[in-house]
Motif scaffolding. Structure first.
Motif, PDB file in Angstrom:
ATOM      1  N   SER A   1       0.796  -1.222   0.000  1.00 11.53           N
ATOM      2  CA  SER A   1       0.000   0.000   0.000  1.00 11.53           C
ATOM      3  C   SER A   1       0.832   1.277   0.000  1.00 11.53           C
ATOM      4  CB  SER A   1      -0.952   0.007   1.204  1.00 11.53           C
ATOM      5  OG  SER A   1      -0.221  -0.068   2.412  1.00 11.53           O
ATOM      6  N   GLN A   2       2.096   1.191   0.460  1.00 11.45           N
ATOM      7  CA  GLN A   2       2.902   2.408   0.473  1.00 11.45           C
ATOM      8  C   GLN A   2       3.288   2.857  -0.933  1.00 11.45           C
ATOM      9  OE1 GLN A   2       3.956  -0.556   1.423  1.00 11.45           O
ATOM     10  NE2 GLN A   2       6.093  -0.935   0.848  1.00 11.45           N
ATOM     11  N   THR A   3       3.110   1.992  -1.931  1.00 12.18           N
ATOM     12  CA  THR A   3       3.436   2.372  -3.309  1.00 12.18           C
ATOM     13  C   THR A   3       2.279   3.072  -4.006  1.00 12.18           C
ATOM     14  OG1 THR A   3       2.654   0.299  -4.331  1.00 12.18           O
ATOM     15  CG2 THR A   3       4.905   0.315  -3.452  1.00 12.18           C
ATOM     16  N   ILE A   4       1.090   3.011  -3.441  1.00 11.48           N
ATOM     17  CA  ILE A   4      -0.101   3.517  -4.130  1.00 11.48           C
ATOM     18  C   ILE A   4      -0.033   5.013  -4.413  1.00 11.48           C
ATOM     19  CG2 ILE A   4      -2.597   3.864  -3.877  1.00 11.48           C
ATOM     20  CD1 ILE A   4      -2.765   1.098  -2.646  1.00 11.48           C
ATOM     21  N   PRO A   5       0.423   5.862  -3.472  1.00 12.78           N
ATOM     22  CA  PRO A   5       0.481   7.294  -3.789  1.00 12.78           C
ATOM     23  C   PRO A   5       1.301   7.611  -5.036  1.00 12.78           C
ATOM     24  CG  PRO A   5       0.714   6.976  -1.428  1.00 12.78           C
ATOM     25  CD  PRO A   5       0.755   5.612  -2.042  1.00 12.78           C
ATOM     26  N   ALA A   6       2.379   6.883  -5.268  1.00 11.65           N
ATOM     27  CA  ALA A   6       3.201   7.140  -6.452  1.00 11.65           C
ATOM     28  C   ALA A   6       2.411   6.877  -7.728  1.00 11.65           C
ATOM     29  CB  ALA A   6       4.457   6.275  -6.419  1.00 11.65           C
ATOM     30  N   PHE A   7       1.586   5.841  -7.720  1.00 15.80           N
ATOM     31  CA  PHE A   7       0.760   5.541  -8.896  1.00 15.80           C
ATOM     32  C   PHE A   7      -0.343   6.580  -9.069  1.00 15.80           C
ATOM     33  CE2 PHE A   7       2.757   1.419  -8.290  1.00 15.80           C
ATOM     34  CZ  PHE A   7       2.966   0.994  -9.589  1.00 15.80           C
ATOM     35  N   LEU A   8      -0.972   6.979  -7.965  1.00 20.55           N
ATOM     36  CA  LEU A   8      -2.046   7.963  -8.064  1.00 20.55           C
ATOM     37  C   LEU A   8      -1.526   9.300  -8.563  1.00 20.55           C
ATOM     38  CD1 LEU A   8      -4.016   7.262  -4.754  1.00 20.55           C
ATOM     39  CD2 LEU A   8      -4.527   6.429  -7.053  1.00 20.55           C
ATOM     40  N   GLN A   9      -0.340   9.699  -8.100  1.00 22.78           N
ATOM     41  CA  GLN A   9       0.228  10.977  -8.504  1.00 22.78           C
ATOM     42  C   GLN A   9       0.514  11.007  -9.999  1.00 22.78           C
ATOM     43  OE1 GLN A   9       3.541  11.938  -9.458  1.00 22.78           O
ATOM     44  NE2 GLN A   9       3.012  14.121  -9.433  1.00 22.78           N
ATOM     45  N   ARG A  10       0.774   9.836 -10.561  1.00 25.78           N
ATOM     46  CA  ARG A  10       1.106   9.750 -11.989  1.00 25.78           C
ATOM     47  C   ARG A  10      -0.107   9.355 -12.832  1.00 25.78           C
ATOM     48  NH1 ARG A  10       5.795   8.172  -9.195  1.00 25.78           N
ATOM     49  NH2 ARG A  10       7.684   9.226  -9.962  1.00 25.78           N
ATOM     50  N   ASP A  11      -1.309   9.585 -12.302  1.00 23.54           N
ATOM     51  CA  ASP A  11      -2.548   9.341 -13.053  1.00 23.54           C
ATOM     52  C   ASP A  11      -2.679   7.899 -13.525  1.00 23.54           C
ATOM     53  OD1 ASP A  11      -3.741  11.821 -12.811  1.00 23.54           O
ATOM     54  OD2 ASP A  11      -2.636  12.655 -14.516  1.00 23.54           O
ATOM     55  N   ALA A  12      -2.404   6.968 -12.628  1.00 29.79           N
ATOM     56  CA  ALA A  12      -2.501   5.555 -12.993  1.00 29.79           C
ATOM     57  C   ALA A  12      -3.911   5.175 -13.428  1.00 29.79           C
ATOM     58  CB  ALA A  12      -2.070   4.689 -11.807  1.00 29.79           C
ATOM     59  N   VAL A  13      -4.917   5.762 -12.771  1.00 32.97           N
ATOM     60  CA  VAL A  13      -6.298   5.395 -13.100  1.00 32.97           C
ATOM     61  C   VAL A  13      -6.631   5.796 -14.537  1.00 32.97           C
ATOM     62  CG1 VAL A  13      -8.726   5.748 -12.507  1.00 32.97           C
ATOM     63  CG2 VAL A  13      -6.999   5.556 -10.689  1.00 32.97           C
ATOM     64  N   ARG A  14      -6.274   7.020 -14.920  1.00 28.90           N
ATOM     65  CA  ARG A  14      -6.567   7.481 -16.282  1.00 28.90           C
ATOM     66  C   ARG A  14      -5.743   6.730 -17.327  1.00 28.90           C
ATOM     67  NH1 ARG A  14      -7.221  12.814 -13.785  1.00 28.90           N
ATOM     68  NH2 ARG A  14      -9.394  13.441 -14.030  1.00 28.90           N
ATOM     69  N   ARG A  15      -4.587   6.237 -16.932  1.00 34.69           N
ATOM     70  CA  ARG A  15      -3.772   5.486 -17.893  1.00 34.69           C
ATOM     71  C   ARG A  15      -4.254   4.041 -18.037  1.00 34.69           C
ATOM     72  NH1 ARG A  15       2.609   7.148 -17.385  1.00 34.69           N
ATOM     73  NH2 ARG A  15       2.353   9.397 -17.116  1.00 34.69           N
ATOM     74  N   LEU A  16      -4.740   3.486 -16.935  1.00 31.79           N
ATOM     75  CA  LEU A  16      -5.217   2.103 -16.995  1.00 31.79           C
ATOM     76  C   LEU A  16      -6.628   2.005 -17.569  1.00 31.79           C
ATOM     77  CD1 LEU A  16      -3.926   0.806 -13.537  1.00 31.79           C
ATOM     78  CD2 LEU A  16      -3.345  -0.206 -15.756  1.00 31.79           C
ATOM     79  N   GLY A  17      -7.444   3.029 -17.350  1.00 31.61           N
ATOM     80  CA  GLY A  17      -8.840   2.974 -17.781  1.00 31.61           C
ATOM     81  C   GLY A  17      -9.038   2.584 -19.238  1.00 31.61           C
ATOM     82  N   PRO A  18      -8.354   3.250 -20.185  1.00 30.77           N
ATOM     83  CA  PRO A  18      -8.556   2.881 -21.594  1.00 30.77           C
ATOM     84  C   PRO A  18      -8.185   1.441 -21.912  1.00 30.77           C
ATOM     85  CG  PRO A  18      -7.492   5.032 -21.401  1.00 30.77           C
ATOM     86  CD  PRO A  18      -7.501   4.439 -20.035  1.00 30.77           C
ATOM     87  N   LEU A  19      -7.288   0.849 -21.120  1.00 29.92           N
ATOM     88  CA  LEU A  19      -6.875  -0.529 -21.393  1.00 29.92           C
ATOM     89  C   LEU A  19      -7.980  -1.538 -21.064  1.00 29.92           C
ATOM     90  CD1 LEU A  19      -3.150  -0.546 -20.212  1.00 29.92           C
ATOM     91  CD2 LEU A  19      -4.105  -0.063 -22.467  1.00 29.92           C
ATOM     92  N   LEU A  20      -9.020  -1.102 -20.350  1.00 34.39           N
ATOM     93  CA  LEU A  20     -10.171  -1.987 -20.151  1.00 34.39           C
ATOM     94  C   LEU A  20     -10.861  -2.297 -21.474  1.00 34.39           C
ATOM     95  CD1 LEU A  20     -11.783  -0.441 -16.923  1.00 34.39           C
ATOM     96  CD2 LEU A  20     -10.437  -2.541 -17.097  1.00 34.39           C
ATOM     97  N   LEU A  21     -10.583  -1.466 -22.488  1.00 31.62           N
ATOM     98  CA  LEU A  21     -11.176  -1.669 -23.819  1.00 31.62           C
ATOM     99  C   LEU A  21     -10.096  -1.959 -24.858  1.00 31.62           C
ATOM    100  CD1 LEU A  21     -13.711   1.306 -23.654  1.00 31.62           C
ATOM    101  CD2 LEU A  21     -14.069  -1.080 -22.987  1.00 31.62           C
ATOM    102  N   ASP A  22      -8.945  -2.447 -24.398  1.00 31.11           N
ATOM    103  CA  ASP A  22      -7.828  -2.755 -25.291  1.00 31.11           C
ATOM    104  C   ASP A  22      -8.235  -3.838 -26.294  1.00 31.11           C
ATOM    105  OD1 ASP A  22      -4.611  -2.254 -25.195  1.00 31.11           O
ATOM    106  OD2 ASP A  22      -5.074  -4.277 -25.913  1.00 31.11           O
ATOM    107  N   PRO A  23      -7.673  -3.784 -27.520  1.00 35.03           N
ATOM    108  CA  PRO A  23      -7.986  -4.839 -28.494  1.00 35.03           C
ATOM    109  C   PRO A  23      -7.619  -6.237 -28.001  1.00 35.03           C
ATOM    110  CG  PRO A  23      -6.931  -2.984 -29.583  1.00 35.03           C
ATOM    111  CD  PRO A  23      -6.849  -2.714 -28.113  1.00 35.03           C
ATOM    112  N   SER A  24      -6.607  -6.317 -27.128  1.00 37.72           N
ATOM    113  CA  SER A  24      -6.178  -7.617 -26.603  1.00 37.72           C
ATOM    114  C   SER A  24      -6.988  -7.978 -25.368  1.00 37.72           C
ATOM    115  CB  SER A  24      -4.693  -7.575 -26.246  1.00 37.72           C
ATOM    116  OG  SER A  24      -4.343  -8.695 -25.459  1.00 37.72           O
ATOM    117  N   ARG A  25      -7.615  -9.156 -25.417  1.00 33.09           N
ATOM    118  CA  ARG A  25      -8.412  -9.599 -24.269  1.00 33.09           C
ATOM    119  C   ARG A  25      -7.531  -9.824 -23.050  1.00 33.09           C
ATOM    120  NH1 ARG A  25     -12.809 -13.786 -25.786  1.00 33.09           N
ATOM    121  NH2 ARG A  25     -13.795 -11.841 -26.437  1.00 33.09           N
TER     122      ARG A  25
END
Length: 671
Positions: free
Chosen positions: A72-96
């Motif tokens: 959990s101590q790594t989570i702030p680093a991901f949030l600061q770098r917009d991990a959610v917005r970067r991962l979101g589009p991959l929910l619709l990636d051409p690769s299953r």
């Protein structure tokens, strides 16, 4: 004073480390700079790889994020770098495969980050791609689709778990669920229970969450939904995962009971309670050692590796929420440990998964029964959470003698009562309130990977005590075994009070004992607490740091003392009780506790020769006359800043009753 009230079970919203929401936050100021300059953080590299044109690289990056955010101590680093917005589009990636691993990464981020991270994910519109993905799953799982169903089960499981986490923490997510028509896809996932029980369990957990107190969704609960739930309820497949699945389906049915056709009320209720009954019938004290031995035998014959899965005790369910266990547990961990969150129990631990499913099913069953035995009134009695009294008759809340207000608007109280009695639910709940089997505790203690099972067993006991409290308030005396049965339960609860147990347990058992003694007093059933037990209660009333335990202990003293006052040769015991109550009333810094102590004094010394003797011996009248102006001044000085309007109203009533009681004692003294 106030009166005890049966409460609905509410799953608390807690963060991943067991603190209040907000433990994991987006960095700002100096913290943000620290994140930016942290060269050891893997967040930047992994997030950069999400943009790779190669699907394999994107998949590996998502898998890496899924693994790293479990610390959990790594989570702030991901949030600061917009991990959610970067991962979101991959929910619709051409690769299953990328879609599945991206959903898994977001699932772990939501589970390990806690409610604030979930709210942040919703604010960043993660639900838009998630809803689109789930609609694609719905299309493939639809009976009309010719595509192989198994091809989407993996991504469906991750997506449903992500949805579950978001809806559990965010009302906005629940509103989006309602508007987006996602109920159908969960039902389709539930229907895959024979092909993929893991997916079905994830869907059942999510359904159990989104249907709770969700009137807006009831209009979408059609015949197809009810038929699917009934099919699960009536299934006879063996295994603990199937037991848990049926239990969760029972919880969903209870949540949507207002949608049931009137003609099906009794039949469906009977199936629901039968499901809970079968879950509670399972003897964890016997099954835990047996499954542990089965695992050891399998490992000894080369059927798995114990070494490969050592250390899993750090990741077992604990508290009100747990790390999600591949569909077999809840999705959030609330232990004091702040890192190394586990995503899944290893496949080599089938027996451990079975035990986890069993104990989760029993805990859930008890939570459902808690809600069945309480009023549907959504208002919360704030005073009851920190204080109460015993002047009200046990039926004051309309919960006794089959009152039809119990389960409005369906008026099922008579049916609920009959079903619970028919399946011997009170007796089964009482058995679960006993301490976990010594054999099971010893067996788990010798196997580190099973250490978390001990916490889960105690959690079941705690839930059983809460459940017993509501059952006592909701059922008539004869249904609980008559006077003899109630006395036996009281003796059992009294023995539990004086055991060396945690504070959560002590709160639950004192609440149950208080409710039971209150009922016994109203029925003139003799009490059964020894002077030694009363002495221990006196100590609890003055020494325990937990407010509700002190309040319960004082109420128990008041109930017991008022009963003893009617019996001969009780003056000595009444003196002991009176001195303890006076000490609390004059010395405790919390006005709620002082008020409870005074209320108990009014009950104990209200009438009777023995009470008069004891009152004179402890100089009750001068003590209360001296306390009267002090108590009044404290209410005026501290009241508005520290206490709710409801509590202040009760405190004002106690102030008035104190004046009247002093007048009553003065009249006695003049005789």
């Amino acid at each position: 004073m106030g009166k005890t009230k049966s409460s609905k079970f509410k799953r608390p919203r807690v963060s991943a480390d067991g603190l209040a929401a907000g433990a994991v936050k987006r960095p700002s100021g100096d913290d943000e700079e620290a994140v930016e300059t942290d060269e050891d953080s893997p967040a930047a590299e992994l997030l950069e790889k999400l943009q790779s044109p190669c699907a394999d690289v994107r998949e590996l990056a998502c898998a890496g994020i899924s693994r790293v955010v479990q610390q959990s101590q790594t989570i702030p680093a991901f949030l600061q770098r917009d991990a959610v917005r970067r991962l979101g589009p991959l929910l619709l990636d051409p690769s299953r495969a990328v879609r599945e691993t991206a959903a898994g990464a977001l699932r772990n981020l939501s589970a390990c980050g806690g409610p604030e991270v979930c709210e942040d994910m919703v604010r960043q519109d993660i639900l838009t791609p998630l809803v689109t993905l789930l609609r694609e799953v719905n299309r493939v799982l639809s009976p009309s689709s010719q595509e192989p169903k198994h091809t989407v089960e993996g991504v469906a499981n991750e997506a449903v778990n992500l949805l579950w986490n978001l809806c559990e923490s965010s009302t906005r997510a629940v509103s989006t669920f309602n508007r987006s028509g996602l109920l159908d896809v969960l039902i389709l996932c539930l229907d895959r229970r024979m092909q993929n029980v893991e997916l079905a369990l994830s869907a059942a957990h999510c359904l159990h969450t989104v249907t709770e107190d969700n009137a807006e969704l009831l209009g979408s609960v059609n015949t197809a939904v009810l038929s699917a739930l009934e099919s699960v309820l009536l299934s006879t497949h063996t295994g603990m995962a199937q037991t848990l699945l049926r239990t969760l389906a029972a919880g969903v049915v209870w949540n949507v009971k207002a949608s049931l056709p009137a003609a099906q009320h009794a039949q469906t209720l009977g199936a629901l309670v039968a499901t809970l009954s079968r879950s509670l019938e399972l003897d964890a004290g016997r099954l835990v050692p047996e499954l542990l031995q089965a695992e050891a035998a399998r490992f000894a014959t080369g059927g798995g590796s114990a070494a490969a899965t050592e250390g899993m005790e750090e990741h077992m369910p604990e508290g009100d929420g747990e790390v999600h266990l591949n569909g077999l547990g809840r999705s959030r961990k609330t232990s004091g440990k702040e890192d190394d969150f586990s995503d899944l129990l290893p496949r080599g631990r089938e027996e451990l998964r079975e035990v986890t499913a069993l104990l989760t099913a029993q805990q859930t069953s008890l939570e459902i029964i808690v809600n069945m035995c309480c009023s549907d009134d959504p208002s919360d009695d704030e005073w009851e959470e920190t204080s109460s009294g015993d002047e009200a008759e046990p039926g004051a809340d309309g919960l006794l003698e089959g009152n039809s207000s119990l389960l409005s608007p369906l008026c099922l109280s008579a049916e609920v009562h009959g079903a619970l009695i028919h399946h011997h639910i009170p007796q089964k709940v009482l058995l679960k309130a006993e301490f976990p089997s010594a054999e099971a505790l010893a067996a788990c203690g010798k196997t580190p990977a099973w250490g978390g099972v001990v916490k889960k067993m105690y959690r079941v006991q705690y839930r059983a005590l809460t459940c017993l409290h509501n059952i006592l308030a909701a059922m008539d005396t004869e249904s609980l075994g008559g006077p003899v049965g109630l006395q036996a339960v009281a003796q059992h609860l009294a023995s539990l009070v004086f055991s060396s147990a945690g504070l959560d347990f002590l709160e639950a058992v004192t609440s149950a004992l208080r409710s039971l003694l209150q009922i016994m007093a109203s029925k003139n059933i003799p009490q059964c607490m020894s002077p030694q037990q009363l002495m221990s209660l006196c100590e609890a009333a003055t020494r325990c740091d937990v407010l509700s335990v002190r309040v319960n202990a004082l109420a128990i003293l008041g109930i017991t003392g008022s009963t003893l006052a009617k019996q001969p040769d009780s003056a000595e015991t009444l003196q002991m009780i009176g001195n303890a109550l006076l000490s609390v009333a004059t010395k405790d810094t919390n006005l709620v506790v002082c008020g409870e102590a005074l209320d108990a004094l009014f009950d104990v010394f209200a009438d009777g020769e023995e009470a008069e003797k004891a009152a004179a011996a402890i100089r009750l009248l001068p003590a209360l006359k001296a306390l009267q102006p002090v108590f009044k001044a404290k209410i005026r000085k501290e009241g508005k800043g520290k206490y709710s309007p409801e509590q202040l109203c009760v405190l004002d009533n106690i102030k008035i009753n104190l004046r009247r009681f002093v007048g009553y004692l003065e009249k006695q003294a003049r005789r």
